[in-house]
Write a protein that holds these residues in place. Structure first.
Motif, PDB file in Angstrom:
ATOM      1  N   SER A 356       0.822  -1.218   0.000  1.00 28.89           N
ATOM      2  CA  SER A 356       0.000   0.000   0.000  1.00 28.89           C
ATOM      3  C   SER A 356       0.848   1.256   0.000  1.00 28.89           C
ATOM      4  O   SER A 356       0.430   2.292  -0.520  1.00 28.89           O
ATOM      5  CB  SER A 356      -0.923  -0.002   1.229  1.00 28.89           C
ATOM      6  N   ASN A 498     -10.382  -0.238   3.527  1.00 25.90           N
ATOM      7  CA  ASN A 498      -9.754  -0.830   2.349  1.00 25.90           C
ATOM      8  C   ASN A 498      -8.737   0.142   1.753  1.00 25.90           C
ATOM      9  O   ASN A 498      -9.080   1.251   1.340  1.00 25.90           O
ATOM     10  CB  ASN A 498     -10.823  -1.178   1.307  1.00 25.90           C
ATOM     11  N   GLU A 499      -7.471  -0.310   1.706  1.00 24.59           N
ATOM     12  CA  GLU A 499      -6.397   0.567   1.234  1.00 24.59           C
ATOM     13  C   GLU A 499      -6.540   0.909  -0.247  1.00 24.59           C
ATOM     14  O   GLU A 499      -6.145   2.001  -0.681  1.00 24.59           O
ATOM     15  CB  GLU A 499      -5.042  -0.094   1.485  1.00 24.59           C
TER      16      GLU A 499
END
Length: 532
Positions: A356, A498-499
């Motif tokens: 991420s 949620n990245e």
């Protein structure tokens, strides 16, 4: 001595724009310089704070093993390496490649005085960063050890001598690179390649010598021996400051000062010949008349700007070295798994965050590799040619943006492709990893143009002033850094979200910002450019 001081003072005032700030009567200019001064002060405080925290964390380990002297030894060696690293590619510009060489050399002043003033300018710039890094380390040492009064005296005195040898070494290597490259027709390319090779070699060497916690705890003697063998003056420094020994103190000061004086004297005696040798260029070939080719105004401006970029090794190094180092790190990551890398730098959860954070890490390097923040300033006293040319000012500004994108986007794409392979990202993560840095490249390029229109530096005499020390460069780097840090903080704070969704929102927001900046350049760019 009075002539040396006057020359040095004039150069420093011109370098930092203080002369204009002190004497201008324009209220807007005064406000601009005030805000810039506040920004620089905040930056200095941040760097000093980081140095203090880093020194304090190291001191906790050294305190457990009873080797607090290693703190000052490591920080002194690190400061010398940073001084050497930052001076190696700017020394030539300060000492030789300054625009008013003919004017300065025609003054009724000895050549040795001119040389001494240029060397002192390098010294003052390096001393400034030495103080920022070493004073916090000295404060941590004083808190932990509670030393005698003589420590404070010897510590403050030795601060003045730490930058001397790194300046000499960097100036010699920089001059050697310039001399070797000047022997070839493609001298600029040779200079860029050699300087990058030396820089990457230093960085790789420093990483290969990096010790881990086990070394700090169980092998403190070996670590100290390694530092002292690589840089013998560090041993003298530690004996002088931590053990209060007069002999090493005098030897450290004497070696540094004597080497600096000898360097200045030798350089002064051969200065004109050295300057001629380093600034001599070769013609590519005998001119032959050929048919002329026509191109669009934008293409002609783009080619002109691209040639200007690659004509300055300092310009290339300052704006692309971080991208090159990240490319080297991305290649190395192909042979080191994220789990092993996390263990190596003592972040076990690194593999969980790397996927991420990879787009933001690349974006940070892209944002700090802006060429446009000094592209208008580098026009200098030739800016009138562009202002009077019958071309759209929007095309002039966008041609500078296009050069920035030419430099950053291809390298960032290669880096992202390497990271996709090494990290094994999915197709959505791969798409975000590729797109977000490109968006930040557009953002950084247009931000640099806008900031440079607001904070131009056209009265420079050495390119280094516009490329490294101008207000527009500092402001654009700060804004670029903030534009990445805020999304990273959001990612960390909203780790339960949620990245992919967060990264997508970040990309959309930055794309909208880019659209607004493009519209601003298209509508207000000509007015700001003509007002320069």
């Amino acid at each position: 001595m009075i002539n040396i001081w006057r020359l040095t003072k004039i150069q420093l005032l011109s370098t930092f724009g203080l002369n204009k700030a002190l004497h201008t009567r324009d209220v807007k200019e005064k406000r601009k310089f005030l805000l810039l001064g506040i920004g620089i002060l905040i930056g200095v405080v941040m760097i000093a704070g980081y140095s203090f925290v880093y020194s304090y964390l190291m001191a906790q380990t050294f305190e457990q093993i009873g080797r607090m002297d290693l703190l000052l030894a490591i920080m002194m060696a690190a400061t010398s390496i940073i001084g050497f690293f930052t001076t190696i590619y700017k020394a030539s510009g300060v000492l030789y490649s300054y625009k008013d060489y003919d004017l300065v050399m025609s003054l009724p002043i000895r050549t040795s005085y001119v040389v001494a003033s240029r060397v002192l300018q390098l010294y003052v710039l390096n001393l400034f960063f030495t103080l920022i890094l070493m004073l916090p380390a000295g404060a941590v040492y004083a808190i932990k050890v509670n030393p005698e009064v003589v420590f404070y005296l010897s510590f403050l005195i030795t601060l003045l001598f730490i930058p001397l040898l790194p300046i000499i070494a960097a100036a010699l290597i920089g001059a050697l690179i310039s001399w070797v490259s000047s022997r070839f027709r493609a001298s600029r390319v040779i200079t860029i390649v050699l300087t990058m090779a030396v820089t990457i070699g230093i960085m790789v060497g420093s990483f290969s010598l990096k010790g881990n916690e086990q070394m700090l705890t169980d092998m403190s003697t070996q670590l100290a021996d390694m530092i002292f063998k690589l840089y013998p003056l560090a041993a003298m420094y530690v004996d002088a400051v931590c053990s209060y020994q007069i002999g090493p103190l005098l030897l450290f000061m004497g070696i540094s000062l004597l080497a600096f004086i000898l360097f200045s004297i030798v350089l002064g005696t051969r200065y004109k010949a050295i300057h001629t040798g380093l600034t001599t260029s070769h013609t590519s070939s005998k001119y032959v008349m050929r048919s002329l080719k026509a191109s669009s105004p934008f293409r002609a401006l783009y080619v002109k700007e691209l040639r200007r970029y690659f004509s300055s090794s300092l310009y290339v190094m300052n704006t692309s070295i971080m991208m090159i180092l990240l490319l080297v790190a991305s290649i190395a990551l192909l042979f080191v798994s994220s789990e092993n890398l996390g263990q190596l730098i003592e972040i076990p959860q690194l593999s969980n965050y790397l996927g991420s954070m990879a787009p933001m890490v690349v974006s940070l390097i892209v944002a700090c590799s802006c060429t446009t923040s000094s592209s208008i300033s580098l026009e200098g006293n030739h800016l009138w040619i562009l202002k009077s040319s019958p071309v759209s000012k929007k095309d002039i500004l966008l041609s500078k943006v296009a050069v920035n994108l030419t430099i950053t986007i291809p390298i960032s794409v290669i880096i992202c492709l390497l990271l996709m392979i090494s990290l094994g990202t999915g197709w959505i993560e791969s798409l975000l990893l590729l797109v977000i840095p490109i968006i930040y490249a557009c953002y950084s390029a247009m931000l640099g143009v806008i900031v440079n229109l607001k904070f131009p530096k056209l009265d420079w005499t050495s390119e280094i002033t516009a490329i490294k020390q101008s207000a527009s460069v500092l402001v654009s780097m700060l804004l670029g850094f903030i534009s990445v840090v805020i999304p990273v903080a959001i990612l960390l704070l909203l780790s339960h979200v949620n990245e992919i969704l967060i990264l997508s929102v970040i990309g959309v927001v930055m794309l909208a910002v880019c659209g607004g900046m493009y519209k601003y350049i298209a509508t207000q760019g000509e007015r700001l450019f003509q007002a320069l």
